[in-house]
Design a protein around this motif. Structure first.
Motif, PDB file in Angstrom:
ATOM      1  N   ARG A   9       0.827  -1.212   0.000  1.00 44.55           N
ATOM      2  CA  ARG A   9       0.000   0.000   0.000  1.00 44.55           C
ATOM      3  C   ARG A   9       0.861   1.263   0.000  1.00 44.55           C
ATOM      4  O   ARG A   9       0.482   2.291  -0.562  1.00 44.55           O
ATOM      5  CB  ARG A   9      -0.913   0.018   1.233  1.00 44.55           C
ATOM      6  N   ARG A  10       2.040   1.185   0.631  1.00 46.47           N
ATOM      7  CA  ARG A  10       2.907   2.370   0.778  1.00 46.47           C
ATOM      8  C   ARG A  10       4.107   2.355  -0.161  1.00 46.47           C
ATOM      9  O   ARG A  10       4.779   3.365  -0.331  1.00 46.47           O
ATOM     10  CB  ARG A  10       3.409   2.456   2.223  1.00 46.47           C
ATOM     11  N   ASP A  11       4.414   1.195  -0.732  1.00 48.47           N
ATOM     12  CA  ASP A  11       5.635   1.032  -1.527  1.00 48.47           C
ATOM     13  C   ASP A  11       5.589   1.837  -2.823  1.00 48.47           C
ATOM     14  O   ASP A  11       4.520   2.060  -3.407  1.00 48.47           O
ATOM     15  CB  ASP A  11       5.836  -0.449  -1.888  1.00 48.47           C
ATOM     16  N   ASP A  18       2.397  -9.982  -2.371  1.00 51.26           N
ATOM     17  CA  ASP A  18       1.340 -10.693  -1.645  1.00 51.26           C
ATOM     18  C   ASP A  18       0.092 -10.790  -2.523  1.00 51.26           C
ATOM     19  O   ASP A  18      -0.450  -9.769  -2.965  1.00 51.26           O
ATOM     20  CB  ASP A  18       1.042  -9.911  -0.368  1.00 51.26           C
ATOM     21  N   VAL A  19      -0.387 -12.001  -2.744  1.00 47.35           N
ATOM     22  CA  VAL A  19      -1.551 -12.192  -3.593  1.00 47.35           C
ATOM     23  C   VAL A  19      -2.797 -11.548  -3.001  1.00 47.35           C
ATOM     24  O   VAL A  19      -3.776 -11.287  -3.724  1.00 47.35           O
ATOM     25  CB  VAL A  19      -1.785 -13.696  -3.857  1.00 47.35           C
ATOM     26  N   ASN A  20      -2.790 -11.243  -1.709  1.00 45.69           N
ATOM     27  CA  ASN A  20      -3.933 -10.615  -1.055  1.00 45.69           C
ATOM     28  C   ASN A  20      -3.909  -9.094  -1.142  1.00 45.69           C
ATOM     29  O   ASN A  20      -4.807  -8.434  -0.605  1.00 45.69           O
ATOM     30  CB  ASN A  20      -4.000 -11.049   0.414  1.00 45.69           C
ATOM     31  N   ALA A  21      -2.902  -8.542  -1.805  1.00 43.87           N
ATOM     32  CA  ALA A  21      -2.836  -7.094  -1.978  1.00 43.87           C
ATOM     33  C   ALA A  21      -3.970  -6.606  -2.874  1.00 43.87           C
ATOM     34  O   ALA A  21      -4.573  -7.367  -3.633  1.00 43.87           O
ATOM     35  CB  ALA A  21      -1.486  -6.705  -2.573  1.00 43.87           C
ATOM     36  N   ALA A  76      -4.988  -2.478  -7.288  1.00 45.21           N
ATOM     37  CA  ALA A  76      -4.190  -1.313  -7.687  1.00 45.21           C
ATOM     38  C   ALA A  76      -2.729  -1.480  -7.277  1.00 45.21           C
ATOM     39  O   ALA A  76      -1.823  -1.071  -8.023  1.00 45.21           O
ATOM     40  CB  ALA A  76      -4.773  -0.045  -7.073  1.00 45.21           C
ATOM     41  N   ASP A  77      -2.485  -2.084  -6.129  1.00 41.04           N
ATOM     42  CA  ASP A  77      -1.111  -2.254  -5.657  1.00 41.04           C
ATOM     43  C   ASP A  77      -0.379  -3.309  -6.482  1.00 41.04           C
ATOM     44  O   ASP A  77       0.805  -3.153  -6.793  1.00 41.04           O
ATOM     45  CB  ASP A  77      -1.108  -2.638  -4.177  1.00 41.04           C
ATOM     46  N   LEU A  78      -1.076  -4.391  -6.834  1.00 36.78           N
ATOM     47  CA  LEU A  78      -0.449  -5.401  -7.691  1.00 36.78           C
ATOM     48  C   LEU A  78      -0.162  -4.823  -9.072  1.00 36.78           C
ATOM     49  O   LEU A  78       0.913  -5.061  -9.639  1.00 36.78           O
ATOM     50  CB  LEU A  78      -1.351  -6.628  -7.808  1.00 36.78           C
ATOM     51  N   ALA A  79      -1.098  -4.052  -9.612  1.00 38.05           N
ATOM     52  CA  ALA A  79      -0.892  -3.455 -10.930  1.00 38.05           C
ATOM     53  C   ALA A  79       0.282  -2.476 -10.906  1.00 38.05           C
ATOM     54  O   ALA A  79       1.070  -2.409 -11.861  1.00 38.05           O
ATOM     55  CB  ALA A  79      -2.166  -2.754 -11.385  1.00 38.05           C
ATOM     56  N   ARG A  80       0.428  -1.728  -9.818  1.00 35.47           N
ATOM     57  CA  ARG A  80       1.558  -0.794  -9.712  1.00 35.47           C
ATOM     58  C   ARG A  80       2.880  -1.549  -9.668  1.00 35.47           C
ATOM     59  O   ARG A  80       3.877  -1.117 -10.267  1.00 35.47           O
ATOM     60  CB  ARG A  80       1.400   0.076  -8.462  1.00 35.47           C
ATOM     61  N   ALA A  81       2.903  -2.668  -8.976  1.00 37.29           N
ATOM     62  CA  ALA A  81       4.120  -3.490  -8.939  1.00 37.29           C
ATOM     63  C   ALA A  81       4.465  -3.995 -10.335  1.00 37.29           C
ATOM     64  O   ALA A  81       5.635  -3.980 -10.745  1.00 37.29           O
ATOM     65  CB  ALA A  81       3.923  -4.663  -7.981  1.00 37.29           C
TER      66      ALA A  81
END
Length: 282
Positions: free
Chosen positions: A207-209, A224-227, A230-235
């Motif tokens: 969330r903060r990365d 983390d698959v539970n993210a 939006a956070d997975l897409a940003r990664a």
């Protein structure tokens, strides 16, 4: 100090080694020919047996890793490392012996002679029949699998990184082993040592990365698959070459991670996910 736990009877259970292991994974030294298998050989979508596939085999055990290798449903074997008091690197997730062995106490309190006397305690819920066995050292796992399959090694003790790098370099495996940590500083150090640096992050951390900051020194981002979506897409958009999701146990989790752009799945159930693989899954 080591304490002993009463046997549950698992020590006498039989483990049948798959027939495929009687040849290529025997004690004979590996002849690499042109060189060891490297990450360049990984498929478009990669499956990782997390701790060997911890819901299917005894985690971080030689027999579990051998079974995952023989099954062929994962292209990467994952295991955890800790350091004994004499500097020996061993395969163990927890800081204590209590959960996975018949003994108790701190792993770091042992030396290699005492480690030889430890015995793993397979979980009763595992499918099949497994006998107790000695937990391996990192050198033994590298010697058994190095160059045959890509490995993922989580360095639980950051102070062990130099020793781990030495084991990997001396075997010519710097392009065949990902070295994993939750700490960006450790990932940067691994990169400077010439290793493949892997960085794992929890859903809360993501969330903060700002993962694009790690692009110069991270080869694999482990999310983390539970993210949140939006956070997975940003990664995935960070520019880091590989983004793999952990710890996946169901086809639905896998399909979501892949749909969001992840190109790897780190799973406790590689056999189950392989059976449910759809077209184009790698």
């Amino acid at each position: 100090m080591v304490t002993w736990i009463a046997s549950t009877g698992l020590a006498a259970a039989a483990f049948v080694v798959p027939p495929a292991l009687t040849g290529p994974l025997g004690p004979m030294p590996l002849e690499w020919g042109g060189g060891p298998l490297t990450v360049a050989a990984l498929p478009r979508v990669t499956y990782v047996a997390h701790r060997g596939g911890a819901r299917e085999v005894p985690e971080n055990s030689m027999s579990g890793l051998m079974a995952a290798y023989a099954r062929g449903t994962a292209q990467v074997l994952d295991f955890d490392t800790r350091m004994l008091r004499d500097g020996t690197l061993v395969v163990m997730h927890d800081p204590t012996l209590n959960r996975t062995t018949f003994a108790g106490g701190a792993v770091r309190g042992l030396d290699v002679r005492e480690w030889q006397g430890m015995r793993l305690r397979p979980r009763a819920s595992l499918p099949g029949s497994w006998r107790s066995e000695r937990p391996p050292t990192v050198a033994e796992v590298l010697d058994r699998f190095g160059g045959r399959i890509v490995l993922m090694v989580e360095a639980k003790d950051p102070r062990s990184l130099e020793r781990l790098a030495g084991l990997i370099r001396s075997r010519g495996l710097t392009r065949s082993v990902f070295v994993n940590s939750n700490d960006p500083a450790v990932a940067r150090h691994a990169h400077r040592l010439g290793l493949l640096a892997q960085l794992w992050r929890s859903a809360e951390q993501l969330r903060r990365d700002r993962p694009e900051r790690w692009r110069p020194f991270v080869d694999l981002l482990d999310v983390d698959v539970n993210a949140r979506d939006a956070d997975l897409a940003r990664a995935v958009r960070s520019g880091i070459p590989r983004v793999w999701a952990h710890t996946v146990v169901t086809p639905r989790q896998r399909d979501r991670a892949l749909a969001l752009g992840c190109d790897g799945v780190i799973t406790d159930t590689p056999g189950r996910l392989a059976r449910g693989r759809g077209p184009g899954r790698g």
